[in-house]
Structure formats: structure tokens, C-alpha cells
Design an enzyme around this catalytic site. Structure first.
Site, PDB file in Angstrom:
ATOM      1  N   GLU A   1      18.557  82.087 -15.058  1.00  0.00           N
ATOM      2  CA  GLU A   1      19.347  81.997 -13.814  1.00  0.00           C
ATOM      3  C   GLU A   1      18.889  83.143 -12.939  1.00  0.00           C
ATOM      4  OE1 GLU A   1      21.394  83.249 -11.145  1.00  0.00           O
ATOM      5  OE2 GLU A   1      22.990  83.720 -12.554  1.00  0.00           O
TER       6      GLU A   1
ATOM      7  N   CYS B   1      24.932  86.759  -7.723  1.00  0.00           N
ATOM      8  CA  CYS B   1      23.901  85.726  -7.603  1.00  0.00           C
ATOM      9  C   CYS B   1      24.339  84.607  -6.670  1.00  0.00           C
ATOM     10  CB  CYS B   1      23.542  85.168  -8.970  1.00  0.00           C
ATOM     11  SG  CYS B   1      24.959  84.750  -9.991  1.00  0.00           S
TER      12      CYS B   1
END
Length: 504
Positions: free
Chosen positions: A263, A300
Site C-alpha cells: 500500500e 495515505c
């Protein structure tokens, strides 16, 4: 009582040092010498994990659920110490770390409930048809089974929820896979105290010592040695695109390639549609500024890009956002390296042709202050680099000519963790035309919200097409994350005495 780190690795139940060490870099307080792991530490930890798998991988679901709950209990028992060392190492406020600790224990307990329910096994049975013509059918049963030892890389920006006992570790342990964690050098003491909680849970529940290990280190060679070890069967990673891609390539180049669940972040674009802009542009501007700067922008899912159709109402939006961001002071970033990369990213955006600086300021050391830039749809379409993530509180507003160019901008997006529509009822037609594009670009599509909150639940998807993640069919948050560490096995005409208990 203040926690004093040992500065060692936890390998198969033992605290062990290394010949080499590195110094931690806390925001407050004294630095500590931390063991810097190498190939021999990796070998010992992974071999212990492989040996543990022959027991742990075949434990009953109730036993693994009890283990996960015990880890949560032990983390909660160390709560004040975890908060204290976490704030010293990262500069994150106490309230943030306490909330993140609750998220960490919550997802451990959620996976315990999930595996006890058993639905994740996806059990299927095709009964034998011995009299079928022209050929009989055998008895076929299928169930998901764990891979084997899993490597997990701790994240810099979530020292609890995405690190030592975070979502990757919780889902792998729930699946039945032993875990070897490479601790993040930004918060080694925090990683150590959480590893101590996991060790206590191992002892309490009688799990094999090799079920979990933590290796500390700040070298690229350590990460490479871990993902290339022939007994590692899968990798969970949260971090930068550069580091993630390098590890992904190593996994693919192995004699036996393995899945790499990376990720790696995104710009998480928000599309501000005309009717919503007209009705509540000021409120959206203030909300966007708050989301953009939450946690110094070190999420993120930070919404770094906003797209709106040019005109007087967008000009007013720009003015409000600029004012709102200007009122936000400097915040401490997680590491000096992250702060330096943030400033380098800021300079790259500022130096790009066709980009206008709306808000600039001065920040140094580990501090970050907000920056705001604007560009046109034409410039965005001409320069793919504008779509690259800058990790920190930096926003870019793209002023497109019309709805057609907004759709064109959407089609040029790289893979994203999230895409957001800010819309009112009058924007429905435009939103409907954008939806097929956005759902192809992102793992999560939102309406009238900000993407920085990620719910830990059954339906959550935290992933997306590359470069947001390396496997867009997976998620690192929510119960579906367990599927990353399972594979289907079909049992044909296997006697009941040999069948896994969950298929009996």
C-alpha cells in the site's frame, strides 16, 4: 512507569542483539541504541516461523481468536507506556496515539470475531455423483488455507495500527500465518513494547514461540533479505512508492515469486461539482483545509488534489482555502527524512510550469507548514508529474474549463486509494458520468465526505490500482484483508479422518 527500550530484536521468544546498531531519533528525550538486524537475524526468525507454522497453521479458530484477544488485552495493559514512548518518538499527540491504540486493539478483536464466525473459509462442497453419465463426479470440498510465514513492514505514519501489531499482522495471524515484522526505525521503542505485548500473549495462550518475531533495523539490505528468504510466502507493506516498488520487484524476481501486498499512497483526488460549490463552497474549503493538514498531512488518504470548474465561485473557494490553511501553524513530522522529502516535493511542484503559488511559508528541521498551489486543467493534462503524491500538508487545486475537461482529468488519474465526489442533487448527472471512471481508478469512492477516516469493518477497501497498491484485488483494512494470506485447497475423495476439522 516510563518504558526503557532494550533496543533488541524479539526472535522466537528471545530478546537478542546484533553486532551493529543505530540510534533512534526521538522528538523528545534521549536517543537509544537499537540493534540493526542482518541476514542471520532474518534466517533465525523465518526458520522459527516456518517451524511454528506446522502447529500454529493448524490451530483451531477458537484458539487463534483467543490469541488475538490476548494480544489486544496485553496492548491495553501497556497503554500509558505505549502512548508515552510513541509521543516521544514520533511527535504525534497523545490523543492521536490513544485513538490509534484503540483502533489497533479493535481490529485484533474484530479479526477474532471474524474467524470464529468462519465465513472467511468460503467452504464449498460438490457431493459425489457416482452414477453420473458419461463420467462419475468425485466428492469435492474446498476451503481457504493459510500460506505460511508472512513478512510485515511497519509503517512510519501509523506506529500502532499499521505496524507491529497492525492490520497486516492481525489479518495474517488470524489466517493462521506466523509473522516476522521488520520494525520501522522511526519508532523502534514503540515497536518493541508492542512486540513485548505479543510475546506475553504467546506465553499466555501457549502458542509456538516462532509465531511472531520483530527484527529492528534501518537498512535496505535487511528488508531485501526478509522478502527474499525462501520460506517467506507473502509480504505486507505500507510505505513509499519507491521502497514498495523495489521490494515488489524483489518478490517477483525470486526463484519462487510470492505476493507482495504493498500500500503506497495516492493523491486521493476530490471532485467539487458546481451545485455543491455554489451552495457550500466556503464550508467545503474549510473542511478540505482541515483534512489536508490533519496529522501534518501524513496520511495515505490525504486529499492532496481538488478539481473544480473555473469561475468566480472557484476563485472564492481558493480564497477561503488559502485563508484556512494560513491559520494552521507548523506541525512536527514523523522523521527528518520525511520532512526533507516533503520540502523537496514542495519545491518540485512550485517549479512546475503553469503552477501558481497561493500559500507559501518557511519550515525547517522536522516541521511542516501548509502549502497551496493551483493549476489549470490544460497544465494537469500536459504534466503527469502533477499527479504524484507529496507526503505532507500540500494541496493542489486543478481548475478545469468545464465538465468535459473534468471527466478528462479523471480519466488521466493513476490508481488511487480513494476518489471523492462533493455534490448536491443538481450535480447528479455529472456525478453519474464520473462514477464509471472513479470506480475504475480507486478502491474506495466517497460522496460528500473526506477520505482521511478509514473504517475498520467488513465492507472497507483500503487499496486500489497501481501505484496506490500492488494488488488491486486486496485491501489492507477490514476483514477482507485476511484473504491476502489464504489460498483455496480442494479435497477430492479425502476420507473424513484426514479432512481438516473445519470441513468435517
Amino acid at each position: 512507569m516510563t518504558f526503557q527500550p532494550k533496543g533488541k530484536h524479539l526472535i522466537a521468544g528471545d530478546w537478542v542483539g546484533s553486532d551493529a546498531s543505530f540510534a533512534s531519533q526521538p522528538v523528545d528525550g534521549a536517543a537509544h541504541d537499537i540493534a540493526n538486524g542482518g541476514t542471520s537475524d532474518v534466517n533465525r526468525a523465518v526458520e522459527a516461523a516456518e517451524e511454528a507454522f506446522w502447529t500454529y497453521g493448524y490451530t483451531a479458530r477458537a484458539e487463534r481468536a483467543a490469541f488475538l484477544n490476548a494480544i489486544a488485552d496485553e496492548i491495553e495493559a501497556r497503554g500509558p507506556q505505549i502512548t508515552e514512548i510513541g509521543t516521544r518518538e514520533t511527535g504525534l499527540p497523545e490523543a492521536r496515539l490513544e485513538g490509534e491504540r484503540g483502533r489497533t486493539t479493535g481490529q485484533l478483536r474484530l479479526f477474532a470475531q471474524h474467524i470464529e464466525a468462519g465465513d472467511y473459509l468460503d467452504r464449498r462442497h460438490d457431493e459425489a455423483l457416482p452414477d453420473r453419465a458419461p463420467a462419475p463426479r468425485p466428492d469435492l470440498r474446498m476451503m481457504q488455507r493459510p500460506f505460511g510465514p508472512v513478512a510485515v513492514f511497519g509503517a512510519s505514519n501509523f506506529p500502532l495500527a499499521f505496524s507491529t501489531a497492525g492490520g497486516d499482522t492481525a489479518s495474517a495471524l488470524a489466517a493462521g500465518c506466523p509473522v516476522v515484522v521488520k520494525g520501522h526505525p522511526a519508532h523502534p521503542g514503540t515497536g518493541e513494547i508492542v512486540a513485548d505485548a505479543i510475546l506475553a500473549a504467546i506465553v499466555k495462550t501457549g502458542m509456538p514461540a516462532g509465531t511472531f518475531s520483530l527484527i529492528q533495523g534501518n537498512t535496505n539490505d535487511l528488508g531485501a533479505a526478509l522478502v527474499q528468504h525462501p520460506l517467506i510466502t507473502a509480504v505486507g507493506f505500507t510505505g513509499s512508492l519507491g521502497a514498495g516498488r523495489a521490494l515488489f520487484d524483489l518478490c517477483a524476481a525470486r526463484p519462487t515469486p510470492i505476493p507482495f501486498y504493498g500500500e503506497m499512497g495516492s493523491v486521493n483526488p476530490m471532485f467539487l461539482l458546481p451545485e455543491a460549490l455554489a451552495a457550500r463552497g466556503e464550508d467545503v474549503a474549510k473542511g478540505w483545509a482541515g483534512s489536508l493538514t490533519m496529522g501534518a498531512g501524513q496520511f495515505c488518504t490525504n486529499p492532496g488534489v481538488l478539481i473544480a470548474i473555473e469561475g468566480p465561485q472557484t476563485d472564492a473557494f481558493l480564497a477561503t482555502a488559502t485563508q484556512a490553511l494560513g491559520d494552521i501553524g507548523a506541525q512536527v513530522m514523523l522523521t527528518e527524512g520525511i520532512a526533507n522529502n516533503f520540502r523537496a516535493g514542495r519545491d518540485k511542484v512550485a517549479g512546475t510550469k503553469g503552477v501558481q503559488e497561493l500559500l507559501t511559508s518557511t519550515c525547517d528541521l522536522r516541521n511542516a507548514t501548509p502549502y497551496l498551489f493551483a493549476t489549470t486543467g490544460n497544465e494537469w493534462l500536459a504534466n503527469a508529474a502533477l499527479g504524484h503524491e507529496v507526503f505532507g500538508p500540500l494541496g493542489l487545486i486543478v481548475q478545469v474549463k468545464d465538465a468535459d475537461q473534468m471527466r478528462e482529468v479523471a480519466r488521466t488519474l493513476e490508481g488511487q486509494l480513494t476518489c471523492t465526489l462533493i455534490m448536491d442533487d443538481g450535480d447528479r448527472a455529472l456525478a453519474q458520468s464520473l462514477m464509471p471512471v472513479l470506480e475504475r481508478k480507486a478502491g474506495r469512492v466517497l460522496a460528500n465526505g473526506f477520505p482521511t477516516g478509514v473504517e475498520v469493518s467488513d465492507a472497507m477497501v483500503h487499496g486500489g490500482p497501481y501505484p496506490a497498491s500492488t494488488n488491486f484485488g486486496a485491501t489492507s483494512v477490514g476483514t477482507l484483508a485476511i484473504r491476502r494470506f489464504l489460498r483455496p485447497v480442494c479435497y477430492q475423495n479425502i476420507p473424513a479422518a484426514l479432512m481438516p476439522d473445519d470441513l468435517g
